[in-house]
Design a protein around this motif. Structure first.
Motif, PDB file in Angstrom:
ATOM      1  N   ASN A  26      60.027 164.508  32.845  1.00 28.12           N
ATOM      2  CA  ASN A  26      60.397 165.035  31.529  1.00 28.12           C
ATOM      3  C   ASN A  26      59.171 165.596  30.811  1.00 28.12           C
ATOM      4  OD1 ASN A  26      63.177 162.856  30.523  1.00 28.12           O
ATOM      5  ND2 ASN A  26      62.886 164.160  32.293  1.00 28.12           N
ATOM      6  N   GLU A  27      58.275 166.201  31.598  1.00 28.50           N
ATOM      7  CA  GLU A  27      57.030 166.832  31.146  1.00 28.50           C
ATOM      8  C   GLU A  27      55.942 165.843  30.745  1.00 28.50           C
ATOM      9  OE1 GLU A  27      56.117 169.884  31.479  1.00 28.50           O
ATOM     10  OE2 GLU A  27      58.035 170.630  32.145  1.00 28.50           O
ATOM     11  N   VAL A  28      56.188 164.540  30.854  1.00 31.52           N
ATOM     12  CA  VAL A  28      55.164 163.533  30.567  1.00 31.52           C
ATOM     13  C   VAL A  28      54.471 163.167  31.874  1.00 31.52           C
ATOM     14  CG1 VAL A  28      54.727 161.177  29.760  1.00 31.52           C
ATOM     15  CG2 VAL A  28      56.412 162.616  28.585  1.00 31.52           C
ATOM     16  N   PRO A  29      53.117 163.210  31.926  1.00 25.59           N
ATOM     17  CA  PRO A  29      52.423 162.892  33.179  1.00 25.59           C
ATOM     18  C   PRO A  29      52.460 161.402  33.502  1.00 25.59           C
ATOM     19  CG  PRO A  29      50.836 163.301  31.420  1.00 25.59           C
ATOM     20  CD  PRO A  29      52.196 163.618  30.854  1.00 25.59           C
ATOM     21  N   ILE A  30      52.980 161.047  34.675  1.00 26.55           N
ATOM     22  CA  ILE A  30      52.965 159.677  35.164  1.00 26.55           C
ATOM     23  C   ILE A  30      51.875 159.599  36.232  1.00 26.55           C
ATOM     24  CG2 ILE A  30      54.317 157.813  36.174  1.00 26.55           C
ATOM     25  CD1 ILE A  30      55.335 158.857  33.440  1.00 26.55           C
ATOM     26  N   LYS A  31      50.826 158.827  35.951  1.00 31.81           N
ATOM     27  CA  LYS A  31      49.662 158.811  36.831  1.00 31.81           C
ATOM     28  C   LYS A  31      49.696 157.631  37.800  1.00 31.81           C
ATOM     29  CE  LYS A  31      46.715 161.277  33.563  1.00 31.81           C
ATOM     30  NZ  LYS A  31      45.448 161.269  32.784  1.00 31.81           N
ATOM     31  N   ALA A  32      49.140 157.869  38.973  1.00 34.76           N
ATOM     32  CA  ALA A  32      49.081 156.827  40.001  1.00 34.76           C
ATOM     33  C   ALA A  32      47.944 157.172  40.962  1.00 34.76           C
ATOM     34  CB  ALA A  32      50.402 156.750  40.754  1.00 34.76           C
ATOM     35  N   LYS A  33      47.629 156.211  41.840  1.00 35.11           N
ATOM     36  CA  LYS A  33      46.627 156.459  42.874  1.00 35.11           C
ATOM     37  C   LYS A  33      47.299 156.421  44.244  1.00 35.11           C
ATOM     38  CE  LYS A  33      42.126 155.478  40.955  1.00 35.11           C
ATOM     39  NZ  LYS A  33      40.826 154.802  41.168  1.00 35.11           N
ATOM     40  N   LEU A  34      46.941 157.389  45.073  1.00 34.07           N
ATOM     41  CA  LEU A  34      47.498 157.484  46.422  1.00 34.07           C
ATOM     42  C   LEU A  34      46.370 157.508  47.446  1.00 34.07           C
ATOM     43  CD1 LEU A  34      50.178 160.293  45.914  1.00 34.07           C
ATOM     44  CD2 LEU A  34      50.569 157.824  45.928  1.00 34.07           C
ATOM     45  N   LYS A  35      46.674 156.981  48.632  1.00 30.34           N
ATOM     46  CA  LYS A  35      45.693 157.019  49.720  1.00 30.34           C
ATOM     47  C   LYS A  35      46.282 157.764  50.906  1.00 30.34           C
ATOM     48  CE  LYS A  35      42.805 154.119  52.691  1.00 30.34           C
ATOM     49  NZ  LYS A  35      41.676 155.062  52.548  1.00 30.34           N
ATOM     50  N   VAL A  36      45.472 158.628  51.512  1.00 25.40           N
ATOM     51  CA  VAL A  36      45.900 159.389  52.683  1.00 25.40           C
ATOM     52  C   VAL A  36      45.865 158.477  53.914  1.00 25.40           C
ATOM     53  CG1 VAL A  36      45.347 161.300  54.225  1.00 25.40           C
ATOM     54  CG2 VAL A  36      45.116 161.594  51.757  1.00 25.40           C
ATOM     55  N   ASN A  37      46.990 158.410  54.615  1.00 21.47           N
ATOM     56  CA  ASN A  37      47.052 157.653  55.872  1.00 21.47           C
ATOM     57  C   ASN A  37      46.717 158.528  57.075  1.00 21.47           C
ATOM     58  OD1 ASN A  37      47.783 155.354  54.508  1.00 21.47           O
ATOM     59  ND2 ASN A  37      49.968 155.578  54.902  1.00 21.47           N
ATOM     60  N   ARG A 100      46.395 170.573  30.231  1.00 22.09           N
ATOM     61  CA  ARG A 100      47.012 170.783  28.916  1.00 22.09           C
ATOM     62  C   ARG A 100      46.245 170.029  27.837  1.00 22.09           C
ATOM     63  NH1 ARG A 100      53.347 169.778  30.581  1.00 22.09           N
ATOM     64  NH2 ARG A 100      53.768 171.858  31.417  1.00 22.09           N
ATOM     65  N   ARG A 101      46.087 170.676  26.690  1.00 27.64           N
ATOM     66  CA  ARG A 101      45.381 170.039  25.577  1.00 27.64           C
ATOM     67  C   ARG A 101      46.270 169.023  24.865  1.00 27.64           C
ATOM     68  NH1 ARG A 101      43.654 174.486  21.629  1.00 27.64           N
ATOM     69  NH2 ARG A 101      42.809 172.686  20.526  1.00 27.64           N
ATOM     70  N   TYR A 102      47.581 169.294  24.850  1.00 29.84           N
ATOM     71  CA  TYR A 102      48.498 168.433  24.112  1.00 29.84           C
ATOM     72  C   TYR A 102      49.610 167.933  25.035  1.00 29.84           C
ATOM     73  CZ  TYR A 102      46.240 170.712  20.131  1.00 29.84           C
ATOM     74  OH  TYR A 102      45.317 171.185  19.236  1.00 29.84           O
ATOM     75  N   VAL A 103      50.106 166.740  24.724  1.00 36.64           N
ATOM     76  CA  VAL A 103      51.222 166.181  25.482  1.00 36.64           C
ATOM     77  C   VAL A 103      52.482 166.981  25.198  1.00 36.64           C
ATOM     78  CG1 VAL A 103      52.697 164.161  25.796  1.00 36.64           C
ATOM     79  CG2 VAL A 103      50.233 163.871  25.474  1.00 36.64           C
ATOM     80  N   ARG A 104      53.203 167.327  26.253  1.00 38.58           N
ATOM     81  CA  ARG A 104      54.467 168.043  26.121  1.00 38.58           C
ATOM     82  C   ARG A 104      55.597 167.142  26.599  1.00 38.58           C
ATOM     83  NH1 ARG A 104      55.063 173.721  29.191  1.00 38.58           N
ATOM     84  NH2 ARG A 104      53.095 173.981  28.081  1.00 38.58           N
ATOM     85  N   VAL A 105      56.734 167.198  25.940  1.00 36.56           N
ATOM     86  CA  VAL A 105      57.896 166.405  26.352  1.00 36.56           C
ATOM     87  C   VAL A 105      59.127 167.302  26.379  1.00 36.56           C
ATOM     88  CG1 VAL A 105      57.036 164.204  25.448  1.00 36.56           C
ATOM     89  CG2 VAL A 105      58.391 165.703  23.957  1.00 36.56           C
ATOM     90  N   THR A 106      60.080 166.939  27.231  1.00 38.93           N
ATOM     91  CA  THR A 106      61.370 167.613  27.180  1.00 38.93           C
ATOM     92  C   THR A 106      62.190 167.010  26.048  1.00 38.93           C
ATOM     93  OG1 THR A 106      62.305 166.040  28.758  1.00 38.93           O
ATOM     94  CG2 THR A 106      61.422 168.096  29.654  1.00 38.93           C
ATOM     95  N   THR A 107      63.105 167.785  25.519  1.00 40.66           N
ATOM     96  CA  THR A 107      64.033 167.256  24.532  1.00 40.66           C
ATOM     97  C   THR A 107      65.230 166.670  25.270  1.00 40.66           C
ATOM     98  OG1 THR A 107      65.223 169.351  24.296  1.00 40.66           O
ATOM     99  CG2 THR A 107      63.289 169.026  22.890  1.00 40.66           C
ATOM    100  N   SER A 108      66.156 166.078  24.530  1.00 41.87           N
ATOM    101  CA  SER A 108      67.334 165.491  25.154  1.00 41.87           C
ATOM    102  C   SER A 108      68.521 165.639  24.216  1.00 41.87           C
ATOM    103  CB  SER A 108      67.095 164.010  25.449  1.00 41.87           C
ATOM    104  OG  SER A 108      67.038 163.275  24.240  1.00 41.87           O
ATOM    105  N   PRO A 109      69.754 165.544  24.741  1.00 45.04           N
ATOM    106  CA  PRO A 109      70.945 165.619  23.877  1.00 45.04           C
ATOM    107  C   PRO A 109      70.938 164.545  22.796  1.00 45.04           C
ATOM    108  CG  PRO A 109      71.574 165.841  26.181  1.00 45.04           C
ATOM    109  CD  PRO A 109      70.132 165.447  26.172  1.00 45.04           C
ATOM    110  N   GLN A 201      58.200 160.265  24.040  1.00 41.59           N
ATOM    111  CA  GLN A 201      57.416 159.600  25.083  1.00 41.59           C
ATOM    112  C   GLN A 201      57.872 158.152  25.250  1.00 41.59           C
ATOM    113  OE1 GLN A 201      53.274 160.653  23.662  1.00 41.59           O
ATOM    114  NE2 GLN A 201      52.916 160.519  25.849  1.00 41.59           N
ATOM    115  N   ARG A 202      58.112 157.500  24.127  1.00 43.20           N
ATOM    116  CA  ARG A 202      58.555 156.106  24.166  1.00 43.20           C
ATOM    117  C   ARG A 202      59.921 155.989  24.838  1.00 43.20           C
ATOM    118  NH1 ARG A 202      58.639 153.548  18.409  1.00 43.20           N
ATOM    119  NH2 ARG A 202      60.415 154.965  18.261  1.00 43.20           N
ATOM    120  N   ASP A 203      60.819 156.927  24.553  1.00 37.31           N
ATOM    121  CA  ASP A 203      62.138 156.935  25.189  1.00 37.31           C
ATOM    122  C   ASP A 203      62.014 157.099  26.704  1.00 37.31           C
ATOM    123  OD1 ASP A 203      63.312 156.677  22.725  1.00 37.31           O
ATOM    124  OD2 ASP A 203      63.786 158.807  22.512  1.00 37.31           O
TER     125      ASP A 203
END
Length: 211
Positions: A26-37, A100-109, A201-203
């Motif tokens: 929903n345009e909010v970055p979800i960060k994680a760490k990955l390792k190449v196998n 991106r300089r600013y956080v972007r979010v999608t809207t919702s109904p 973002q909280r939603d």
């Protein structure tokens, strides 16, 4: 991308204990760490260990972003299970979302925001302090770099604002996606946008935690 650079990036990915990546949910970055196998050079695929944090975001978007030196690259998930994930080789991101300089979010109904352009009201697709993204009919005839007067509606509050058309992308069916940069917006309007983005973002965070 040049073969030498691609090989350099692949070698760097393989040498890391964990590569910091982001998937946009929903345009909010979800960060994680990955390792190449492993890397399959013949099929041009990368096999990664899977990170559970990406399970829900990947339902929304299969593109994963990471930074190497000063550039943002994207890989696309081909298949995954709870242990491993297979992606394409990296390519330079056409839209470097991680910059991106600013956080972007999608809207919702349930929590919509609207904009009125040329007397017609439309629901906004995504929003940040910097601007909005929206799907519009082609016959509204908006041109890149054109400056327009609009009305922004957030939670029933309507604000007159100015915007500049940054890009237009054909969406088919006589529709076009338009990116609009907000110009010289007053602090009271900016504060309303910041509040909206924070609540959205909280939603989104709650939605992820449910899963």
């Amino acid at each position: 991308m040049e073969k030498g650079l691609k090989r350099e990036i692949l070698n760097w990915l393989k040498s890391q204990d964990g590569v910091e990546v982001a998937v946009f949910f929903n345009e909010v970055p979800i960060k994680a760490k990955l390792k190449v196998n492993d890397i399959d050079y013949e099929k041009k695929q990368i096999i990664w260990s899977f990170n559970e944090k990406l399970k829900v975001p990947l339902l929304d978007n299969r593109d994963i972003y990471f930074k190497y030196r000063d550039n943002v690259y994207v890989i696309t998930v081909i298949i995954h299970n709870n242990k491993e994930m297979v992606t394409s080789f990296p390519s330079l991101a056409l839209e470097p979302k991680l910059n991106r300089r600013y956080v972007r979010v999608t809207t919702s109904p349930e929590n919509p925001a609207y904009v009125t352009i040329k007397g017609k009201k439309f629901q906004i697709n995504d929003i940040s302090e910097e601007g909005i993204g929206i799907i519009l009919p082609v016959d509204l005839d908006l041109r890149e770099n054109e400056e327009i007067d609009m009305e922004l509606e957030i939670k029933g509050n309507i604000f007159p604002v100015k915007g500049k058309i940054v890009y237009t992308k054909n969406q088919g069916k006589n529709l076009v996606r338009v990116g609009i940069k907000l110009l010289n917006i007053p602090n009271r309007v900016r504060n309303q946008i910041v509040k909206y983005v924070f609540e959205r973002q909280r939603d989104i965070a709650k939605k992820i935690s449910i899963f």
